[in-house]
Design a protein around this motif. Structure first.
Motif, short mmCIF file in Angstrom:
data_model
loop_
_atom_site.label_atom_id
_atom_site.label_comp_id
_atom_site.label_asym_id
_atom_site.label_seq_id
_atom_site.Cartn_x
_atom_site.Cartn_y
_atom_site.Cartn_z
N MET A 79 25.63 -7.04 37.43
CA MET A 79 25.21 -6.62 36.05
C MET A 79 23.81 -6.65 36.74
O MET A 79 23.02 -6.82 35.69
N GLY A 80 22.83 -6.11 38.24
CA GLY A 80 22.09 -5.75 38.30
C GLY A 80 21.67 -4.78 38.12
O GLY A 80 20.22 -4.39 37.24
N ASN A 81 22.53 -3.64 37.50
CA ASN A 81 23.09 -2.14 36.68
C ASN A 81 22.22 -2.73 34.73
O ASN A 81 23.75 -3.17 34.99
N PRO A 82 21.35 -1.95 34.63
CA PRO A 82 21.33 -2.55 32.99
C PRO A 82 22.22 -1.26 32.69
O PRO A 82 22.87 -1.84 31.38
N PHE A 83 23.03 -0.67 32.91
CA PHE A 83 24.14 -0.14 32.14
C PHE A 83 25.40 -0.85 31.99
O PHE A 83 25.47 -0.96 31.25
N PHE A 84 25.81 -2.17 33.01
CA PHE A 84 26.93 -3.32 32.63
C PHE A 84 26.13 -4.19 31.94
O PHE A 84 27.20 -4.81 30.92
N VAL A 85 25.23 -4.15 31.66
CA VAL A 85 24.22 -5.43 30.50
C VAL A 85 24.41 -4.55 29.56
O VAL A 85 24.71 -4.92 28.36
N ASP A 86 24.36 -3.34 29.34
CA ASP A 86 24.57 -2.48 27.42
C ASP A 86 26.33 -3.03 27.22
O ASP A 86 26.71 -3.35 25.91
N VAL A 87 27.74 -2.68 28.69
CA VAL A 87 28.28 -2.82 28.41
C VAL A 87 29.12 -3.95 27.82
O VAL A 87 29.45 -4.53 27.07
N ALA A 88 27.84 -4.97 28.49
CA ALA A 88 28.44 -6.44 28.37
C ALA A 88 28.36 -6.74 26.72
O ALA A 88 28.46 -7.67 25.89
N ARG A 89 26.83 -6.48 26.10
CA ARG A 89 26.06 -6.32 24.87
C ARG A 89 27.81 -6.09 23.67
O ARG A 89 27.79 -6.34 22.84
N GLY A 90 28.26 -4.31 24.14
CA GLY A 90 28.91 -3.90 22.56
C GLY A 90 30.26 -4.87 23.37
O GLY A 90 30.62 -5.49 22.17
N ALA A 91 31.02 -5.39 24.53
CA ALA A 91 32.05 -5.76 24.23
C ALA A 91 31.93 -7.61 23.60
O ALA A 91 32.77 -7.74 22.54
N GLU A 92 30.40 -8.10 23.93
CA GLU A 92 30.38 -9.40 23.39
C GLU A 92 30.36 -9.33 22.23
O GLU A 92 31.03 -10.63 20.96
N ARG A 93 29.30 -8.41 21.14
CA ARG A 93 29.37 -8.96 19.85
C ARG A 93 30.71 -8.61 19.60
O ARG A 93 31.15 -8.84 18.61
N ASP A 257 21.37 6.08 37.27
CA ASP A 257 19.84 6.31 37.88
C ASP A 257 19.10 5.00 38.64
O ASP A 257 17.87 5.12 38.90
N LEU A 258 19.84 4.00 38.55
CA LEU A 258 19.44 3.19 40.40
C LEU A 258 18.66 3.88 41.48
O LEU A 258 17.73 3.87 41.94
N LEU A 259 19.70 4.70 41.59
CA LEU A 259 19.21 5.48 42.52
C LEU A 259 18.83 6.58 42.50
O LEU A 259 17.73 6.75 43.21
N ALA A 260 18.63 6.77 41.47
CA ALA A 260 17.80 7.79 41.56
C ALA A 260 16.03 7.46 40.87
O ALA A 260 15.35 8.06 41.34
N LEU A 261 16.04 5.88 40.24
CA LEU A 261 14.55 5.87 40.55
C LEU A 261 14.06 5.24 41.50
O LEU A 261 12.70 5.72 42.44
N GLY A 262 15.26 4.66 42.09
CA GLY A 262 14.79 4.26 43.65
C GLY A 262 14.32 5.55 44.60
O GLY A 262 13.46 5.84 45.31
N LEU A 263 15.05 6.72 44.51
CA LEU A 263 14.52 8.23 44.98
C LEU A 263 13.43 8.16 44.45
O LEU A 263 12.59 9.16 45.30
N LEU A 264 12.92 8.35 43.16
CA LEU A 264 11.79 8.48 43.03
C LEU A 264 11.11 7.54 43.41
O LEU A 264 9.37 7.65 43.51
N GLN A 265 10.58 6.39 43.53
CA GLN A 265 10.32 5.70 44.00
C GLN A 265 9.42 6.36 45.78
O GLN A 265 8.21 6.14 46.22
N PHE A 288 15.32 2.22 31.56
CA PHE A 288 14.35 2.69 32.33
C PHE A 288 14.46 3.82 32.75
O PHE A 288 12.87 4.61 33.66
N ALA A 289 15.42 5.02 32.83
CA ALA A 289 15.04 6.02 33.32
C ALA A 289 13.78 6.71 31.82
O ALA A 289 13.13 8.02 32.74
#
Length: 348
Positions: A79-93, A257-265, A288-289
């Motif tokens: 749930m720290g990954n915004p991808f799964f937050v979006d999945v949860a948002r679609g399911a919850e609705r 994307d989280l790996l990619a953002l860490g790599l970018l940092q 965040f991408a």
């Protein structure tokens, strides 16, 4: 006015409401469950007592009578990954529109934690489960089947025709990322992938290798940098390892994307220019991408749609237990941004 004494430990029960309203327990039950069957004046008196006493119906008691709850459980990898937050948002609705509740849980990519949650769902007699598996062996799912609780796999293709699933073709997605880098002129590539036990990581790597083969290139063209997790910290660690290579690749495809953002940092901290010295492609296209210091090229997954479709399949099964199981596979889309928009070339 009738006197009132609350139940044990201050809990207000249905008997307390009946006493306060001067009616039978059965009348209170009818007001709660079949309000049209009670005279308006009596109903108003009971509702006033409920409001005054702060009575809340015991869902656990109702659950025991009905044999199942009104709750759908959603268990995701992170749930720290915004991808799964979006999945949860679609399911919850979708689930809330059907008059049911949603309980969102996080396995943390840990098969043991997943097993614990699945046991809890069985104990709580949840109505159904939406699950992104952490256990690649399938043992946790096999153990859960004996409880006969309907479930749908999310972001994973069902291996068994007796299961429903909604996923994205990650093999295609991995190919999109690598073909884009090859078309940009890169021939020295790296793949930063998470735990190999996670099917999505395997499929994205497989897609990358298929794209290389189709281009007539050796698998060795893609150097692999594995990580233990799929988060920003793991991406920074992968970046440190990549920076330590004597012959650094000109482009990197990351499993999310989280790996990619860490790599970018890590590249920014070391003064390595993106994309001039290292191009980066992520996966998921989380919010965040696009907002990164260098907007990130990413393979987009329709996360909310995936969650909504999975919830719809689960609701269909709850209404019709004999329904035909479906395995829905959605297609990913490459979103090109500045993190890859430069000619390949190493620092001079």
């Amino acid at each position: 006015m009738a006197s009132h004494t609350a139940g044990p430990a201050g809990t207000v029960g249905i008997k307390d409401v009946a006493r306060a309203a001067g009616v039978s327990v059965g009348t209170v039950s009818n007001v709660i469950n079949r309000p049209d069957s009670v005279a308006e004046s009596t109903r108003a008196r009971v509702l006033s007592a409920i409001d005054r006493l702060g009575y809340v119906r015991s869902e656990s008691a109702r659950q025991l009578r009905a044999g199942s709850s009104r709750m759908i459980s959603l268990l995701v990898l992170d749930m720290g990954n915004p991808f799964f937050v979006d999945v949860a948002r679609g399911a919850e609705r979708t689930i809330r529109d059907a008059g049911l509740g949603v309980m969102v849980c996080n396995s943390g990519q840990d098969p043991a934690e997943e097993a614990t949650y699945l046991s809890l769902f069985a104990e709580q007699r949840v109505r159904g489960v939406l699950l992104t598996p952490a256990d690649a062996t399938g043992r946790n799912i096999d153990a859960f089947r004996r409880h006969h609780i309907p479930f749908v796999l999310v972001d994973r293709v069902a291996e068994d025709s007796a299961d429903c699933s909604v996923s994205v073709d990650d093999v295609v997605g991995g190919g999109l990322a690598i073909r884009h880098l090859l078309d940009s002129g890169h021939r020295d590539l790296a793949y930063v992938g998470g735990p190999a036990r996670i099917r999505q990581v395997q499929d994205r790597r497989d897609g990358a290798h298929r794209a290389l083969a189709a281009a007539g290139l050796s698998p060795d063209t893609l150097r692999e940098i594995p990580t233990e997790r799929l988060d920003v910290a793991a991406g920074r660690d992968a970046g440190a390892r990549l920076l330590g290579l004597a012959d650094r690749p000109t482009a990197v495809f990351c499993a999310n994307d989280l790996l990619a953002l860490g790599l970018l940092q890590a590249m920014f901290a070391a003064g390595v220019r993106v994309p001039e010295e290292v191009a980066i492609v992520g996966y998921d296209d989380i919010e965040f991408a696009a907002a990164a210091a260098v907007p990130l090229t990413s393979v987009r997954q329709p996360a909310e749609r995936m969650g909504a479709m999975a919830a719809g399949l689960l609701l269909d099964e709850l209404r019709e237990p004999g329904h035909a199981h479906q395995s829905v596979v959605l297609q990913p889309e490459l979103v090109v941004r500045r993190s890859t928009l430069a000619p390949p070339g190493k620092a001079e």
